[in-house]
Design a protein around this motif. Structure first.
Motif, mmCIF file in Angstrom:
data_model
loop_
_atom_site.group_PDB
_atom_site.id
_atom_site.type_symbol
_atom_site.label_atom_id
_atom_site.label_comp_id
_atom_site.label_asym_id
_atom_site.label_seq_id
_atom_site.Cartn_x
_atom_site.Cartn_y
_atom_site.Cartn_z
ATOM 1 N N ASP A 1 92.584 80.901 15.908
ATOM 2 C CA ASP A 1 92.033 81.762 14.883
ATOM 3 C C ASP A 1 90.744 81.243 14.171
ATOM 4 O O ASP A 1 91.050 80.087 13.266
ATOM 5 C CB ASP A 1 93.133 82.225 13.857
ATOM 6 N N VAL B 1 88.315 80.837 11.247
ATOM 7 C CA VAL B 1 88.216 81.247 9.819
ATOM 8 C C VAL B 1 86.860 81.148 9.186
ATOM 9 O O VAL B 1 86.593 81.696 8.040
ATOM 10 C CB VAL B 1 89.496 80.440 8.949
ATOM 11 N N TYR B 2 85.998 80.182 9.916
ATOM 12 C CA TYR B 2 84.696 80.141 9.073
ATOM 13 C C TYR B 2 83.877 79.432 10.202
ATOM 14 O O TYR B 2 84.000 78.976 10.961
ATOM 15 C CB TYR B 2 84.818 79.054 8.087
ATOM 16 N N ASP C 1 80.223 77.903 10.097
ATOM 17 C CA ASP C 1 78.841 77.219 9.498
ATOM 18 C C ASP C 1 77.685 77.578 10.370
ATOM 19 O O ASP C 1 77.391 76.999 11.231
ATOM 20 C CB ASP C 1 79.317 75.886 9.094
ATOM 21 N N MET C 2 76.798 78.289 9.863
ATOM 22 C CA MET C 2 75.456 78.897 10.551
ATOM 23 C C MET C 2 74.399 78.308 9.937
ATOM 24 O O MET C 2 74.136 78.168 8.857
ATOM 25 C CB MET C 2 75.518 80.281 10.556
ATOM 26 N N ALA D 1 79.019 74.637 12.731
ATOM 27 C CA ALA D 1 80.274 74.501 12.980
ATOM 28 C C ALA D 1 81.029 75.631 13.166
ATOM 29 O O ALA D 1 81.085 76.718 12.289
ATOM 30 C CB ALA D 1 80.924 73.426 12.169
ATOM 31 N N GLU E 1 85.242 76.773 12.634
ATOM 32 C CA GLU E 1 86.436 76.134 12.168
ATOM 33 C C GLU E 1 87.633 76.929 12.268
ATOM 34 O O GLU E 1 87.618 78.387 11.789
ATOM 35 C CB GLU E 1 86.156 75.913 10.563
ATOM 36 N N SER E 2 88.736 76.690 12.733
ATOM 37 C CA SER E 2 89.882 77.106 13.014
ATOM 38 C C SER E 2 90.808 76.791 11.515
ATOM 39 O O SER E 2 89.999 76.024 10.691
ATOM 40 C CB SER E 2 90.728 76.639 13.872
ATOM 41 N N VAL E 3 91.925 77.033 11.242
ATOM 42 C CA VAL E 3 92.510 76.768 10.154
ATOM 43 C C VAL E 3 92.882 75.170 10.216
ATOM 44 O O VAL E 3 92.628 74.507 8.887
ATOM 45 C CB VAL E 3 94.281 77.305 10.256
ATOM 46 N N ALA F 1 91.088 72.788 11.942
ATOM 47 C CA ALA F 1 89.876 71.797 12.358
ATOM 48 C C ALA F 1 88.600 72.329 12.403
ATOM 49 O O ALA F 1 88.496 73.589 12.675
ATOM 50 C CB ALA F 1 90.331 71.071 13.724
ATOM 51 N N ALA F 2 87.645 71.325 12.028
ATOM 52 C CA ALA F 2 86.085 71.791 12.381
ATOM 53 C C ALA F 2 85.643 71.473 13.609
ATOM 54 O O ALA F 2 85.836 70.465 14.128
ATOM 55 C CB ALA F 2 85.308 71.516 11.281
ATOM 56 N N GLU G 1 79.948 86.008 8.528
ATOM 57 C CA GLU G 1 80.243 85.422 7.288
ATOM 58 C C GLU G 1 81.322 85.876 6.751
ATOM 59 O O GLU G 1 82.215 85.622 6.191
ATOM 60 C CB GLU G 1 79.071 85.737 6.351
#
Lengths: 126, 364
Positions: free
Chosen positions: A38, A40-41, A43-44, A59, A61-63, A65-66, A85
């Protein structure tokens, strides 16, 4: 089994590229989103940033790790996918639809150095 | 490397259930079954079960058991009724942390210590070494026990109905033993999630039976991925992140478990000095504005310089906020202090907050 799209080009760091004119659309592959779990973020980069082939531009990112995003092309970022976003999970739903950035590439020949679908499929099997 | 990994008694279940497996503390452990967020939410709102058979168990028995446990443990077990459990640490002479652990008081002459998987060898050596001169018998019972943690608001109902164990009268941080088919089962009202729940210790066969019954009943299997997000949200430390040989319990902001009024224990002098003089740095919570996610090892900055480092960070699954525990220098540890966390090429603003990011729901 992960999906691979025939007409795209790929980096061995699991990004895909679609070249239209001098604009390269970049995302991560279905294989990558599956391995991450999943998301969750995302980084663009920002519009106007210069990205360089082989260097990181953000990057995912899952819960847990990045993971760095490695740019498969060099050029100027002309658009980022703002929908990510609020809904980074779009990448999990449709990795080839949920693009991350569009880059005006300086040298379209760069694309030829990338993997085709068959070569990328082999990497995923390893 | 991987062929040296140990397997818990439930390993075959995890593999069969399709869990994502990864090394942890020397064991091949399940990280997730269906997804960290889904498993996390099952524990917060319903019930979930964890295989925690990798944890170590050490029994201390003998006429000097009370005196000995008091000597190696920073918390104070004096005057406790049988069946009570204490959380605390074992420390080195210099105050650094050997491990954090649970101490189960069976009676004045018998205690049951539950230690971290990654530290079993080190801890057992430490425990043995410091037993010299005490009339105690120490047994590493880790290989004998399997353990599951049933956690969540429906844990009591689940353990009673599915496992048939009468646990509703067990108080928080207490345990009972049960005879099940001639075998002694230990059940404690403890956990590492901030929710009500139980930890069940028994033979490998018994624990396999328990796991299968819980699966048949539809209880969510949970991996170490959400074990970490759950413990983090309620500010509980993980040895290796917020505690280590280089981090004392005082620096970890866990002084409440260090009973300096005890006559003696290993590390007392160093910890008392640190408490009196104040620490140079300590663990705090940090809440970031925006969505960027702080991770272990990222620098914390303020006034244009690095003043600390993230020890654990996540986008909190329960609150949606980007939060971290971090070791920061004084005086930046004060609540409300503006700080920034460097995430890749940029810094993101935030502030120091309490390290409890989500309220615990213990049943006391």
């Amino acid at each position: 089994m992960s999906k691979i799209v025939e007409e795209l080009r790929y980096a061995d760091s699991h990004e895909w590229v679609r070249l239209e004119g001098d604009i390269a659309t970049v995302g991560i592959t279905d294989y990558a989103q599956h391995a991450l779990g999943d998301i969750v973020y995302v980084d663009m980069p920002e519009v106007g940033d210069e990205v360089t082939a082989g260097e990181d531009f953000g990057a995912v990112e899952s819960v847990k790790a990045a993971s760095d995003l490695i740019s498969p092309v060099s050029g100027e970022v002309v658009e980022v996918n703002e929908a990510l976003e609020d809904e980074p999970g779009l990448i999990n739903q449709d990795a080839f639809g949920a693009w991350i950035m569009k880059v005006r590439v300086a040298d379209t020949a760069e694309i030829d150095a990338l993997l085709d679908a068959a070569a990328y499929a082999k990497i995923c099997e390893e | 490397m991987e062929e040296n990994l140990m397997k818990t008694c439930l390993h075959d279940r995890h593999v069969k259930q399709g869990a994502l497996m990864s090394p942890f503390g020397g064991f091949d452990m399940p990280i997730q079954y269906v997804g960290i967020a889904e498993e996390h939410n099952a524990v917060r709102h319903e019930v979930g079960v964890f295989d925690v058979s990798h944890m170590g168990e050490v029994r201390v028995k003998g006429p000097d058991a009370y005196k000995y446990v008091s000597h190696i443990f920073v918390n104070d077990v004096t005057g406790a009724p049988d069946g009570q459990i204490f959380y605390g640490m074992m420390c080195y002479e210099n105050g650094g942390t050997v491990d954090d652990l649970l101490v189960y008081k069976v009676n004045d002459q018998e205690y049951f210590l539950v230690i971290n998987a990654a530290n079993i060898v080190k801890d057992v050596a430490w425990i043995m070494k410091n037993a010299e001169g005490f009339n105690v018998e120490i047994t590493d019972e880790s290989p004998k026990y399997g353990e599951v943690a049933v956690q969540g608001p429906k844990a009591e109902e689940t353990v009673e109905k599915v496992l048939g164990l009468p646990v509703k009268d067990i108080a928080f941080y207490n345990f009972k033993t049960f005879d099940v088919d001639g075998e002694e089962i230990i059940v404690s009202r403890t956990g590492y999630t901030g929710e009500d729940g139980f930890e069940i210790y028994g033979s490998h066969d018994y624990i396999r039976k328990v796991w299968d019954l819980l699966m048949e009943a539809g209880v969510q299997a949970c991996g170490l991925g959400c074990r970490d997000t759950l413990r983090f949200e309620v500010g509980l430390p993980l040895y290796g992140d917020e505690l280590s040989a280089d981090i004392t319990p005082i620096e970890a902001s866990l002084s409440m478990f260090v009973k300096l009024d005890k006559p003696e224990f290993i590390g007392k002098e160093a910890l008392a000095k640190q408490k009196a003089e104040g620490v140079k740095h300590r663990i705090v919570g940090i809440e970031l504005e925006g969505n960027a996610i702080p991770r272990h090892g990222y620098p914390v900055e303020a006034d244009g310089k690095v003043i600390g480092e993230v020890t654990t960070g996540y986008r909190s699954i329960s609150t949606g906020k980007s939060v971290a525990m971090a070791m920061v220098d004084k005086p930046y540890d004060k609540l409300g202090t503006p700080v920034e966390i460097r995430i890749r090429k940029k810094t993101f603003p935030g502030k120091v907050v309490k390290k409890r990011f989500y309220d615990k729901n213990y049943k006391k």
